[in-house]
Design an enzyme around this catalytic site. Structure first.
Site, mmCIF file in Angstrom:
data_model
loop_
_atom_site.group_PDB
_atom_site.id
_atom_site.type_symbol
_atom_site.label_atom_id
_atom_site.label_comp_id
_atom_site.label_asym_id
_atom_site.label_seq_id
_atom_site.Cartn_x
_atom_site.Cartn_y
_atom_site.Cartn_z
ATOM 1 N N GLY A 196 40.962 30.869 35.463
ATOM 2 C CA GLY A 196 41.569 30.367 34.233
ATOM 3 C C GLY A 196 40.751 30.615 32.975
ATOM 4 N N GLY B 192 46.814 32.811 39.125
ATOM 5 C CA GLY B 192 47.235 31.614 38.397
ATOM 6 C C GLY B 192 48.069 32.007 37.189
ATOM 7 N N GLY B 193 47.404 32.110 36.024
ATOM 8 C CA GLY B 193 48.091 32.357 34.754
ATOM 9 C C GLY B 193 49.122 33.486 34.805
ATOM 10 C CD GLU C 153 42.648 24.840 38.143
ATOM 11 O OE1 GLU C 153 43.758 24.488 38.558
ATOM 12 O OE2 GLU C 153 42.467 25.901 37.508
ATOM 13 C CB SER D 213 40.781 35.811 34.826
ATOM 14 O OG SER D 213 40.448 34.490 34.439
ATOM 15 C CD1 TRP E 138 53.752 29.812 39.872
ATOM 16 C CD2 TRP E 138 55.522 28.451 40.080
ATOM 17 N NE1 TRP E 138 54.813 30.579 40.307
ATOM 18 C CE2 TRP E 138 55.914 29.765 40.453
ATOM 19 C CE3 TRP E 138 56.474 27.432 40.142
ATOM 20 C CZ2 TRP E 138 57.213 30.075 40.867
ATOM 21 C CZ3 TRP E 138 57.763 27.734 40.550
ATOM 22 C CH2 TRP E 138 58.126 29.038 40.910
HETATM 23 C C1 PEP Z 1 44.010 30.129 40.378
HETATM 24 O O1 PEP Z 1 44.673 29.219 39.913
HETATM 25 O O2 PEP Z 1 43.663 30.093 41.558
HETATM 26 C C2 PEP Z 1 43.625 31.243 39.520
HETATM 27 C C3 PEP Z 1 42.969 32.257 40.043
HETATM 28 O O3 PEP Z 1 43.978 31.147 38.201
HETATM 29 P P1 PEP Z 1 43.857 32.325 37.098
HETATM 30 O O4 PEP Z 1 44.501 33.556 37.690
HETATM 31 O O5 PEP Z 1 44.609 31.798 35.919
HETATM 32 O O6 PEP Z 1 42.408 32.523 36.840
#
Ligand code: PEP
Length: 262
Positions: free
Chosen positions: A175, A236-237, A99, A215, A13
């Site tokens: 992301g 993530g998202g 990140e 993503s 999250w």
């Molecule tokens: C993540 O936060 O590890 C990630 C893969 O984010 P997203 O799915 O948004 O790319």
């Protein structure tokens, strides 16, 4: 090759959802998802909400992960939370998320200390590795994966490796909405297993759980989940919406090819 292993689906999250929203999300997700023995669903909320969610969560249904922690067990480290303090609250801990590496400048040394701290505190580390866009365009992807594996696992014995999960997360895909092609992910996952074989032997290479993150959406999830080299996804998202996340979880269930309806 790895089809008999449990699939792992992690929802990261990031710095989203306050205590009330996190609690409502958990309530909603638990209504949408059946308990499944073949899928381990892990939620990684902010540190702030972990303790209250740990009192609310049914551990047969979901596990909890920290997004980060400091590697020392206690002491004068203002603003930090240790794996020792998280022990009993979380079952997993993300380590070396891109990140953390790129915004907060975490080094392989920090990451290797965190992997060891997680294991010493009975938390399964999810070691995140992956190349940047620049490294990819310079043909350095496999060198980076090798360096980050060697760096992150430097203190880890063969016995301890069974606790480790690896998440392949190309930095350019996290992301950004630009997900890696399944063939590209498949080759990277093979390279990761090849490196684990080199370091720990062929049994370890087969049994280690390797995830993809970057993503992933409801539409792309099934293509990754069908790859024999992969054991699951780090989302993530798309994990921020309980409905989308539940649909991805359903695709990980063995009986599902297109998304089983509960
Ligand atoms: C993540 O936060 O590890 C990630 C893969 O984010 P997203 O799915 O948004 O790319």
């Amino acid at each position: 090759m790895t089809n008999d292993k449990k699939k792992i689906i992690i929802g990261n999250w990031k710095m989203n959802l306050n205590m009330q929203d996190a609690s409502l999300y958990l309530q909603r997700l638990s209504e949408l998802i059946k308990i499944r023995r073949d899928v381990e669903v892990i939620l990684a909320p902010t540190t702030l909400t972990l303790q209250s969610l740990s009192l609310q969560v049914n551990l047969r249904q979901f596990k909890l992960a920290s997004q980060n922690f400091y590697w020392r067990d206690h002491g004068s480290y203002t603003g930090e939370v240790s794996a020792t303090q998280l022990r009993g609250i979380v079952q997993y801990g993300l380590v070396g998320h891109s990140e953390r590496r790129h915004i907060f400048c975490e080094s392989d040394k920090d990451i290797c200390n965190k992997v060891a701290a997680a294991i010493r505190n009975h938390i399964r580390p999810v070691l995140c590795i992956g190349e940047t866009a620049w490294e990819r365009s310079n043909g350095e992807t496999y060198d980076i994966l090798q360096d980050q594996l060697i760096g992150g696992l430097a203190n880890i014995t063969s016995d301890e490796l069974s606790q480790v999960v690896i998440a392949y997360e190309p930095v350019w895909a996290v992301g950004t909405g630009q997900n890696a092609l399944p063939t590209y992910v498949s080759a990277a996952a093979k390279a990761i297993r090849g490196q684990i074989e080199h370091l720990y032997g062929s049994a370890a290479a087969k049994s280690i759980q390797v995830l993809y993150g970057g993503s992933v959406t409801i539409d792309s999830a099934a293509d990754y989940l069908s790859l024999p080299e992969l054991d699951g996804l780090l989302i993530g998202g798309a994990s921020l919406n309980a409905h989308s996340f539940s649909e991805i979880i359903k695709k990980a269930h063995k009986g599902s090819s297109t998304g089983e309806k509960d």
